[in-house]
Write an enzyme that holds these catalytic residues in place. Structure first.
Site, PDB file in Angstrom:
ATOM      1  N   GLN A 101      26.344  20.298 -13.769  1.00 59.06           N
ATOM      2  CA  GLN A 101      25.419  20.361 -12.374  1.00 59.06           C
ATOM      3  C   GLN A 101      25.638  21.310 -11.342  1.00 59.06           C
ATOM      4  O   GLN A 101      24.934  21.552 -10.266  1.00 59.06           O
ATOM      5  CB  GLN A 101      25.883  18.899 -11.720  1.00 59.06           C
ATOM      6  CG  GLN A 101      25.458  17.833 -12.758  1.00 59.06           C
ATOM      7  CD  GLN A 101      26.155  16.513 -12.128  1.00 59.06           C
ATOM      8  OE1 GLN A 101      25.214  15.670 -11.353  1.00 59.06           O
ATOM      9  NE2 GLN A 101      27.343  16.240 -12.316  1.00 59.06           N
ATOM     10  N   HIS A 125      21.158  22.242 -12.888  1.00 52.36           N
ATOM     11  CA  HIS A 125      20.546  22.159 -11.582  1.00 52.36           C
ATOM     12  C   HIS A 125      20.270  23.636 -10.924  1.00 52.36           C
ATOM     13  O   HIS A 125      20.240  24.041 -10.045  1.00 52.36           O
ATOM     14  CB  HIS A 125      21.301  21.689 -10.592  1.00 52.36           C
ATOM     15  CG  HIS A 125      21.382  19.928 -10.937  1.00 52.36           C
ATOM     16  ND1 HIS A 125      22.359  19.220 -10.470  1.00 52.36           N
ATOM     17  CD2 HIS A 125      20.256  19.226 -11.400  1.00 52.36           C
ATOM     18  CE1 HIS A 125      21.750  17.894 -10.941  1.00 52.36           C
ATOM     19  NE2 HIS A 125      20.680  17.846 -11.538  1.00 52.36           N
ATOM     20  N   CYS A 137       4.630  32.379  -8.201  1.00 53.42           N
ATOM     21  CA  CYS A 137       3.814  33.338  -8.796  1.00 53.42           C
ATOM     22  C   CYS A 137       4.564  34.035 -10.176  1.00 53.42           C
ATOM     23  O   CYS A 137       4.100  34.838 -10.632  1.00 53.42           O
ATOM     24  CB  CYS A 137       3.533  34.630  -7.733  1.00 53.42           C
ATOM     25  SG  CYS A 137       4.888  35.381  -7.385  1.00 53.42           S
ATOM     26  N   SER A 195      30.561  12.785  -9.028  1.00 56.47           N
ATOM     27  CA  SER A 195      30.272  11.275  -8.631  1.00 56.47           C
ATOM     28  C   SER A 195      29.340  10.478  -9.246  1.00 56.47           C
ATOM     29  O   SER A 195      28.944   9.493  -9.218  1.00 56.47           O
ATOM     30  CB  SER A 195      29.861  11.436  -7.035  1.00 56.47           C
ATOM     31  OG  SER A 195      28.565  12.283  -6.966  1.00 56.47           O
TER      32      SER A 195
HETATM   33  C1  BV8 Z   1      14.144  14.807 -10.978  1.00 59.26           C
HETATM   34  C2  BV8 Z   1      21.112  21.796  -6.764  1.00 59.26           C
HETATM   35  C3  BV8 Z   1      12.005  14.015 -11.766  1.00 59.26           C
HETATM   36  C4  BV8 Z   1      20.633  21.995  -5.612  1.00 59.26           C
HETATM   37  C5  BV8 Z   1      21.260  19.453  -7.138  1.00 59.26           C
HETATM   38  C6  BV8 Z   1      16.362   8.578 -11.587  1.00 59.26           C
HETATM   39  C7  BV8 Z   1      15.869   9.423 -12.234  1.00 59.26           C
HETATM   40  C8  BV8 Z   1      15.336  10.690 -12.082  1.00 59.26           C
HETATM   41  C9  BV8 Z   1      15.268  11.032 -10.821  1.00 59.26           C
HETATM   42  C10 BV8 Z   1      15.815   9.985  -9.843  1.00 59.26           C
HETATM   43  C11 BV8 Z   1      16.309   8.693 -10.475  1.00 59.26           C
HETATM   44  N1  BV8 Z   1      16.740   8.173  -9.086  1.00 59.26           N
HETATM   45  C12 BV8 Z   1      16.566   8.961  -8.070  1.00 59.26           C
HETATM   46  C13 BV8 Z   1      15.968  10.081  -8.474  1.00 59.26           C
HETATM   47  C14 BV8 Z   1      15.921  11.255  -7.575  1.00 59.26           C
HETATM   48  C15 BV8 Z   1      17.090  12.276  -7.608  1.00 59.26           C
HETATM   49  C16 BV8 Z   1      18.453  11.638  -7.497  1.00 59.26           C
HETATM   50  O1  BV8 Z   1      18.909  11.563  -8.440  1.00 59.26           O
HETATM   51  N2  BV8 Z   1      18.764  11.233  -6.249  1.00 59.26           N
HETATM   52  C17 BV8 Z   1      20.007  10.387  -5.979  1.00 59.26           C
HETATM   53  C18 BV8 Z   1      20.378  10.979  -4.741  1.00 59.26           C
HETATM   54  C19 BV8 Z   1      19.916   9.169  -6.372  1.00 59.26           C
HETATM   55  N3  BV8 Z   1      17.056  13.255  -8.448  1.00 59.26           N
HETATM   56  C20 BV8 Z   1      15.916  14.364  -8.469  1.00 59.26           C
HETATM   57  O2  BV8 Z   1      15.523  14.512  -7.505  1.00 59.26           O
HETATM   58  C21 BV8 Z   1      16.264  15.269  -9.613  1.00 59.26           C
HETATM   59  N4  BV8 Z   1      14.901  15.488 -10.064  1.00 59.26           N
HETATM   60  O3  BV8 Z   1      14.712  13.706 -11.157  1.00 59.26           O
HETATM   61  O4  BV8 Z   1      13.125  15.168 -11.265  1.00 59.26           O
HETATM   62  C22 BV8 Z   1      11.084  13.946 -10.502  1.00 59.26           C
HETATM   63  C23 BV8 Z   1      10.033  14.860 -10.389  1.00 59.26           C
HETATM   64  C24 BV8 Z   1       9.516  14.643  -9.006  1.00 59.26           C
HETATM   65  C25 BV8 Z   1       9.649  13.551  -8.238  1.00 59.26           C
HETATM   66  C26 BV8 Z   1      10.609  12.738  -8.696  1.00 59.26           C
HETATM   67  C27 BV8 Z   1      11.259  12.842  -9.556  1.00 59.26           C
HETATM   68  C28 BV8 Z   1      16.822  16.526  -9.404  1.00 59.26           C
HETATM   69  C29 BV8 Z   1      18.200  16.226  -8.700  1.00 59.26           C
HETATM   70  C30 BV8 Z   1      18.727  17.700  -8.650  1.00 59.26           C
HETATM   71  C31 BV8 Z   1      19.221  18.091  -7.109  1.00 59.26           C
HETATM   72  N5  BV8 Z   1      20.048  19.327  -7.170  1.00 59.26           N
HETATM   73  N6  BV8 Z   1      21.825  20.652  -6.982  1.00 59.26           N
HETATM   74  C32 BV8 Z   1      22.073  22.531  -4.695  1.00 59.26           C
HETATM   75  O5  BV8 Z   1      23.037  22.916  -5.282  1.00 59.26           O
HETATM   76  O6  BV8 Z   1      21.892  22.826  -3.624  1.00 59.26           O
HETATM   77  S1  BV8 Z   1      22.182  17.909  -6.884  1.00 59.26           S
HETATM   78  C33 BV8 Z   1      23.659  18.410  -6.440  1.00 59.26           C
HETATM   79  O7  BV8 Z   1      24.282  17.093  -6.015  1.00 59.26           O
HETATM   80  C34 BV8 Z   1      24.686  18.656  -7.451  1.00 59.26           C
HETATM   81  O8  BV8 Z   1      23.767  19.598  -8.337  1.00 59.26           O
HETATM   82  C35 BV8 Z   1      24.902  17.435  -8.092  1.00 59.26           C
HETATM   83  O9  BV8 Z   1      24.326  16.845  -9.189  1.00 59.26           O
HETATM   84  C36 BV8 Z   1      24.940  16.706  -7.006  1.00 59.26           C
HETATM   85  C37 BV8 Z   1      26.315  16.170  -6.414  1.00 59.26           C
HETATM   86  O10 BV8 Z   1      27.090  15.612  -7.268  1.00 59.26           O
HETATM   87  P1  BV8 Z   1      28.527  16.127  -7.832  1.00 59.26           P
HETATM   88  O11 BV8 Z   1      28.406  17.410  -8.432  1.00 59.26           O
HETATM   89  O12 BV8 Z   1      28.984  14.781  -8.545  1.00 59.26           O
HETATM   90  O13 BV8 Z   1      29.272  16.348  -6.422  1.00 59.26           O
HETATM   91  P2  BV8 Z   1      29.820  15.406  -5.501  1.00 59.26           P
HETATM   92  O14 BV8 Z   1      30.284  15.932  -4.311  1.00 59.26           O
HETATM   93  O15 BV8 Z   1      28.903  14.184  -5.398  1.00 59.26           O
HETATM   94  O16 BV8 Z   1      31.110  14.640  -6.096  1.00 59.26           O
HETATM   95  C38 BV8 Z   1      32.227  15.309  -6.509  1.00 59.26           C
HETATM   96  C39 BV8 Z   1      33.159  14.433  -7.171  1.00 59.26           C
HETATM   97  O17 BV8 Z   1      34.427  15.292  -7.741  1.00 59.26           O
HETATM   98  C40 BV8 Z   1      33.612  13.233  -6.460  1.00 59.26           C
HETATM   99  O18 BV8 Z   1      33.489  12.267  -7.429  1.00 59.26           O
HETATM  100  C41 BV8 Z   1      35.042  13.679  -6.220  1.00 59.26           C
HETATM  101  O19 BV8 Z   1      36.030  12.469  -6.180  1.00 59.26           O
HETATM  102  C42 BV8 Z   1      35.332  14.817  -7.374  1.00 59.26           C
HETATM  103  N7  BV8 Z   1      36.489  15.683  -7.036  1.00 59.26           N
HETATM  104  C43 BV8 Z   1      36.642  16.352  -5.813  1.00 59.26           C
HETATM  105  N8  BV8 Z   1      37.546  17.295  -6.065  1.00 59.26           N
HETATM  106  C44 BV8 Z   1      38.204  17.118  -7.429  1.00 59.26           C
HETATM  107  C45 BV8 Z   1      37.350  16.105  -7.834  1.00 59.26           C
HETATM  108  N9  BV8 Z   1      37.430  15.827  -9.411  1.00 59.26           N
HETATM  109  C46 BV8 Z   1      38.360  16.329  -9.823  1.00 59.26           C
HETATM  110  N10 BV8 Z   1      39.153  17.329  -9.253  1.00 59.26           N
HETATM  111  C47 BV8 Z   1      39.042  17.569  -8.230  1.00 59.26           C
HETATM  112  N11 BV8 Z   1      39.587  18.952  -7.489  1.00 59.26           N
END
Ligand code: BV8
Length: 249
Positions: A101, A125, A137, A195
């Site tokens: 991701q 992503h 475009c 997460s």
């Molecule tokens: C879409 C790029 C269709 C941008 C990102 C169900 C089905 C489909 C869609 C949805 C659905 N439900 C809701 C949706 C909509 C939405 C969504 O999922 N919302 C969520 C919030 C509920 N999804 C979308 O919009 C997706 N598109 O579905 O298209 C569509 C089309 C039109 C209309 C509607 C739907 C697109 C989603 C993509 C978003 N873009 N990134 C950018 O980077 O700026 S998402 C971005 O956030 C990341 O890419 C990643 O995916 C997400 C963050 O997640 P993580 O990577 O897990 O990071 P996080 O900080 O949360 O967690 C870190 C973890 O690591 C923690 O658990 C922590 O404990 C751990 N950690 C920390 N340090 C360490 C560690 N582990 C090990 N070692 C360490 N040292």
């Protein structure tokens, strides 16, 4: 975290015939790349912004300069970052498919270091290393992370924007289809530093579980994911992954 659980995970990895890694921001955290959920002091500037708001078409059109500045702050951080031990451990594994991701290129950098011939990393992503025209475009440009340009317009008049997938935008069809196919056929998915809240990406874990794969979760937090074939290892990826692959290096 129990040694027995780690030992069992090492054995499962050693016996996997079609392994896949699925990673999130936690994989790059030890390279100094802030995760989405845990801001740190130096990024307090951005901690008052909701990434979900900034990483969206609405957020961009409402405040294009703020969004570009946010991405360029992230690009500047990435420009000085190096792959950590978790990236290198993954990159040393021949025959693995890597699905991420993350929008950084640290796993690719690690693959270059190890020279392992690996299938391309599947970026669900998108990437920070490219911009494209928001008016679609078709124009796109590679970005020098050390000198990322400020907000600017494409020749067609649309704004240039990072080639990442924003909330509400569809994932690249080819990439998500390949990732689903891999999740369906893998016998072992190593889930690193996510997460698992963002869909459809997070759905890949459920696909692997429902198809009978072993799932090993490496995270600094215990997510309490259960299942007969799910093993949770709590700890930092940069420490646990070298241990998981110790016998195979
Ligand atoms: C879409 C790029 C269709 C941008 C990102 C169900 C089905 C489909 C869609 C949805 C659905 N439900 C809701 C949706 C909509 C939405 C969504 O999922 N919302 C969520 C919030 C509920 N999804 C979308 O919009 C997706 N598109 O579905 O298209 C569509 C089309 C039109 C209309 C509607 C739907 C697109 C989603 C993509 C978003 N873009 N990134 C950018 O980077 O700026 S998402 C971005 O956030 C990341 O890419 C990643 O995916 C997400 C963050 O997640 P993580 O990577 O897990 O990071 P996080 O900080 O949360 O967690 C870190 C973890 O690591 C923690 O658990 C922590 O404990 C751990 N950690 C920390 N340090 C360490 C560690 N582990 C090990 N070692 C360490 N040292």
């Amino acid at each position: 975290m129990s040694r027995d659980r780690l030992t069992a995970a090492v054995a499962k990895i050693a016996h996997a015939s079609n392994p896949v890694s699925f990673s999130g921001a936690g994989l790059s955290a030890e390279s100094g790349i802030a995760t989405f959920r845990e801001g740190s002091d130096e990024d307090a500037l951005w901690s008052r912004f909701d990434p979900q708001q900034l990483a969206s078409q609405e957020g961009f059109l409402a405040a294009p300069e703020t969004v570009i500045d946010w991405y360029n702050w992230r690009r500047k951080t990435l420009a000085g970052a190096k792959p950590n031990d978790a990236h290198v451990s993954l990159a040393k594994q021949p025959g693995w498919t890597h699905i991420t991701q993350n929008v950084d290129n640290l796993l690719e950098q690690a693959l270059e270091i190890t020279g392992i011939d690996s299938s391309p990393v599947l970026h669900l992503h998108g990437t920070l290393l490219k911009d494209h025209c928001n008016a679609e475009c078709g124009y796109e440009e590679l970005i020098d992370l050390h000198q990322a340009p400020p907000l600017r317009q494409c020749n067609c008049g649309g704004y240039m924007r990072p080639s990442v997938v924003w909330f509400g935008e569809s994932l690249p069809a080819q990439i998500i289809q390949s990732a689903v196919a891999q999740a369906e056929k893998t016998d072992l998915m190593l889930v690193v530093g996510t997460s698992a809240q963002v869909y459809p990406a997070a759905g890949l874990i459920e696909i692997a579980v429902s198809n009978g794969a072993e799932v090993i979760v490496v995270n600094t937090e215990c997510h309490g994911r259960t299942g007969a074939r799910v093993t949770e290892l709590v700890g930092e990826a940069g420490k646990l992954l070298p241990e998981l692959f110790a016998d195979s290096c």
